[in-house]
Design a protein around this motif. Structure first.
Motif, short mmCIF file in Angstrom:
data_model
loop_
_atom_site.label_atom_id
_atom_site.label_comp_id
_atom_site.label_asym_id
_atom_site.label_seq_id
_atom_site.Cartn_x
_atom_site.Cartn_y
_atom_site.Cartn_z
N GLU A 90 0.80 -1.22 0.00
CA GLU A 90 0.00 0.00 0.00
C GLU A 90 0.84 1.28 0.00
O GLU A 90 0.55 2.21 -0.76
CB GLU A 90 -0.98 0.00 1.17
CG GLU A 90 -2.03 1.10 1.08
CD GLU A 90 -2.83 1.05 -0.22
OE1 GLU A 90 -3.02 2.11 -0.83
OE2 GLU A 90 -3.23 -0.06 -0.61
N PRO A 91 1.90 1.41 0.83
CA PRO A 91 2.68 2.66 0.78
C PRO A 91 3.28 2.92 -0.59
O PRO A 91 3.24 4.05 -1.09
CB PRO A 91 3.76 2.43 1.84
CG PRO A 91 3.18 1.43 2.78
CD PRO A 91 2.36 0.52 1.92
N ALA A 92 3.84 1.88 -1.21
CA ALA A 92 4.46 2.07 -2.53
C ALA A 92 3.41 2.36 -3.59
O ALA A 92 3.63 3.19 -4.49
CB ALA A 92 5.27 0.84 -2.91
N LEU A 93 2.25 1.70 -3.52
CA LEU A 93 1.18 1.96 -4.48
C LEU A 93 0.62 3.37 -4.30
O LEU A 93 0.30 4.05 -5.28
CB LEU A 93 0.07 0.92 -4.33
CG LEU A 93 0.42 -0.50 -4.80
CD1 LEU A 93 -0.68 -1.48 -4.39
CD2 LEU A 93 0.63 -0.54 -6.31
N THR A 94 0.48 3.80 -3.07
CA THR A 94 0.00 5.16 -2.81
C THR A 94 0.96 6.19 -3.37
O THR A 94 0.55 7.18 -3.99
CB THR A 94 -0.20 5.38 -1.30
OG1 THR A 94 -1.18 4.45 -0.81
CG2 THR A 94 -0.65 6.80 -1.00
N ALA A 95 2.26 5.95 -3.17
CA ALA A 95 3.26 6.87 -3.71
C ALA A 95 3.21 6.91 -5.23
O ALA A 95 3.32 7.98 -5.84
CB ALA A 95 4.65 6.46 -3.22
N ALA A 96 3.02 5.75 -5.86
CA ALA A 96 2.94 5.69 -7.32
C ALA A 96 1.70 6.43 -7.82
O ALA A 96 1.76 7.16 -8.82
CB ALA A 96 2.93 4.24 -7.78
N ALA A 127 3.46 -6.12 -11.66
CA ALA A 127 2.78 -7.12 -10.85
C ALA A 127 1.31 -6.76 -10.65
O ALA A 127 0.42 -7.61 -10.76
CB ALA A 127 3.48 -7.27 -9.50
N LEU A 128 1.03 -5.50 -10.36
CA LEU A 128 -0.35 -5.06 -10.15
C LEU A 128 -1.19 -5.30 -11.40
O LEU A 128 -2.32 -5.81 -11.31
CB LEU A 128 -0.36 -3.58 -9.78
CG LEU A 128 -1.75 -2.95 -9.58
CD1 LEU A 128 -2.44 -3.56 -8.36
CD2 LEU A 128 -1.65 -1.43 -9.45
N ASP A 129 -0.65 -4.96 -12.56
CA ASP A 129 -1.40 -5.15 -13.81
C ASP A 129 -1.70 -6.62 -14.05
O ASP A 129 -2.80 -6.99 -14.50
CB ASP A 129 -0.62 -4.58 -14.99
CG ASP A 129 -0.66 -3.06 -15.04
OD1 ASP A 129 -1.29 -2.45 -14.16
OD2 ASP A 129 -0.05 -2.48 -15.97
N GLN A 130 -0.73 -7.49 -13.78
CA GLN A 130 -0.97 -8.92 -13.97
C GLN A 130 -2.06 -9.44 -13.04
O GLN A 130 -2.89 -10.27 -13.43
CB GLN A 130 0.33 -9.69 -13.75
CG GLN A 130 1.35 -9.48 -14.85
CD GLN A 130 2.58 -10.33 -14.67
OE1 GLN A 130 2.49 -11.50 -14.31
NE2 GLN A 130 3.75 -9.75 -14.91
N ASP A 136 -2.26 -0.75 -17.07
CA ASP A 136 -2.50 0.58 -16.50
C ASP A 136 -3.59 0.54 -15.44
O ASP A 136 -4.57 1.28 -15.49
CB ASP A 136 -2.86 1.59 -17.60
CG ASP A 136 -1.72 1.82 -18.57
OD1 ASP A 136 -0.57 1.85 -18.11
OD2 ASP A 136 -1.97 1.98 -19.78
N CYS A 137 -3.42 -0.35 -14.47
CA CYS A 137 -4.44 -0.62 -13.46
C CYS A 137 -4.25 0.21 -12.19
O CYS A 137 -5.05 0.10 -11.26
CB CYS A 137 -4.42 -2.11 -13.11
SG CYS A 137 -5.83 -2.70 -12.17
N LEU A 138 -3.20 1.02 -12.12
CA LEU A 138 -2.87 1.70 -10.88
C LEU A 138 -4.02 2.53 -10.33
O LEU A 138 -4.31 2.48 -9.14
CB LEU A 138 -1.63 2.59 -11.10
CG LEU A 138 -1.21 3.47 -9.92
CD1 LEU A 138 -0.84 2.61 -8.72
CD2 LEU A 138 -0.06 4.39 -10.32
#
Length: 475
Positions: A90-96, A127-130, A136-138
């Motif tokens: 979550e922290p890394a995804l939030t930053a992205a 990894a998130l997209d897979q 582009d699922c972010l």
């Protein structure tokens, strides 16, 4: 200059792959899942992972074999695996995501405001997209089933309708068909659309056929690679897997949201019905929608100060040309029409039926910050910041206008005809496969019986053997 079409052969299962351009994931690509890890070590490593949280951490491992195997196991757990990955990172995804949102106001220079070329971030987003089953699922974080039976089972279990996207190509690939790319960039990241899709539907996508690709080789190492022709639609099914509506093509976010809300309410309302009761309820709904569209169009025409023009006639029984299908999706036509003309394919002119209405509607179209950020990271840049900023402004103005035109065309012509199918009762498709085929054959003008998608005209001579068309075997 060399121009090549990557059109699948009649019996091909995939399109000819174009040369790989610069890709945000290029820093993390590896020759294969086991290129750096032998099977025994991989199984031992995964065997040590206790629970989904441990797999989620391994999904971004530097070792590509371990990472891919962990992602596959998370993906097999469905939305639960995706949520575990989100919690673990979550922290890394939030930053992205924050960086993507900030890119919406970033200067138009050659910097990478969203940090997509950073290897660690690229690995995380790959990894998130897979796990989502979507490129582009972010910003959307949506889980897409690729097995319709599993989606319907989930629908029955959760009491939600199914939204089944049909497209050309693969939703996980950059070069899926143009409309599906617009969906990923302009619709799914919109906060209201995202919430509706995540909370009220079970999502599924399926490829109707490979997306034809076109390569322009400038002869000095530079290339332009894009897709050409094709269309997409969202089919709405009730919890029993029965189709109740179709949202064809691209819409502006607010209109797409409204169409889905109507279809969801219909799917829930009719889920307990069967036989004549179901047919009557669907016919009544779609007949009312056709009347509403006629009334709303009359008001729009009055506001625009224009007299109504007749709806366009459909082509005859012959196979339709790609140039006839292109104007049915105005947003992608802006990209494809010059390429079609370059290969000798005439493009039917657009009707002026909606031009003035679209001019009035376009300024009111709102795109989310996530969409604007993604658009900025994807926009081609010359390196001249002033010129690129002016080009971006023109791009956004043109994009809003084509969204307005697409929405009008798709609702007033294509969706209205679909409403008429159900309103006539006996004319309504009874199952999903029949409905999908009819939409693509009769409305999108890309019939399955034409393996060349209107791009091979035997009546046109170009001085090339076979008209420049080739058939390649696919292993």
């Amino acid at each position: 200059m060399f121009l090549a079409l990557g059109v699948p052969a009649p019996d091909a299962g995939a399109s000819v792959s174009p040369p790989v351009l610069e890709d945000r994931y290029s820093t993390t690509q590896a020759p294969g899942p086991l290129a750096t890890t032998n099977a025994a070590v991989l199984e031992h490593t995964l065997g040590q992972a206790r629970g989904l949280a441990a797999l989620a951490r391994l999904a971004v491992a530097d070792d590509e074999g371990i990472a891919q195997a962990a992602r596959a196991r998370l993906r097999a757990r469905g939305p639960e695996g995706l949520r575990a990955f989100e919690r673990a990172h979550e922290p890394a995804l939030t930053a992205a995501l924050d960086a993507l949102l900030a890119a919406a106001e970033a200067p138009m220079d050659r910097r990478d405001p969203a940090g997509l070329r950073d290897p660690a971030r690229a690995r995380l987003l790959d990894a998130l997209d897979q796990l989502c089953g979507q490129r582009d699922c972010l910003a959307s974080r949506l889980y897409w089933h690729t097995d319709l039976d599993e989606a319907v089972r989930t629908s029955r279990r959760e009491g939600k309708p199914v939204l089944s996207l049909r497209l050309l190509g693969d939703l996980r690939d950059e070069l899926s068909c143009a409309n599906s790319r617009f969906f990923r960039a302009l619709l799914y990241p919109d906060p209201a659309v995202r919430a509706l899709l995540r909370d009220r539907f079970v999502l599924h996508w399926s490829s109707e056929r490979p997306a034809p690709k076109i390569t322009i080789d400038l002869g000095d190492g530079r290339q332009v690679v894009t897709t050409i022709t094709g269309n997409s639609a969202h089919f709405v099914l009730d919890a029993a897997g029965r189709p109740v509506d179709v949202v064809p093509g691209l819409h502006a976010p607010a209109e797409f949201l409204a169409a889905l809300q109507r279809a969801e309410a219909l799917a829930r309302r009719t889920a307990i019905l069967a036989g004549p009761a179901l047919r009557d309820a669907l016919a009544a709904h779609h007949e009312a929608r056709a009347r509403d569209l006629d009334a709303s169009f009359a008001l729009m025409v009055g506001s625009a100060g224009r007299r109504p023009l007749p709806r366009g006639a459909r082509p005859g029984p012959d196979l339709p040309r790609a140039g006839q299908a292109a104007p049915l999706a105005i947003g992608k036509m802006d990209v494809e029409a010059p390429l079609l003309r370059a290969i000798g394919e005439p493009v039917d002119p657009l009707t002026s039926r909606y031009d003035r209405i679209a001019e009035l509607a376009a300024p009111a179209i709102v795109l989310s910050r996530a969409s604007l950020g993604l658009l900025r990271t994807q926009q081609w840049r010359s390196g001249d910041a002033v010129r690129d900023a002016a080009d971006l402004t023109a791009t956004l103005d043109g994009l809003r206008r084509t969204l307005a035109l697409d929405t009008l065309r798709n609702e007033q012509e294509i969706h209205r005809e679909i409403h008429e199918w159900w309103a006539r009762g006996a004319d309504a498709p009874r199952d999903l496969s029949t409905l999908v085929r009819r939409v693509y054959d009769d409305l999108f003008l890309t019939p399955a019986r034409d393996p060349w998608l209107g791009l091979a005209d035997p009546k046109t001579y170009g001085g090339l053997v076979g008209g420049g068309r080739r058939t390649h075997a696919h292993l």
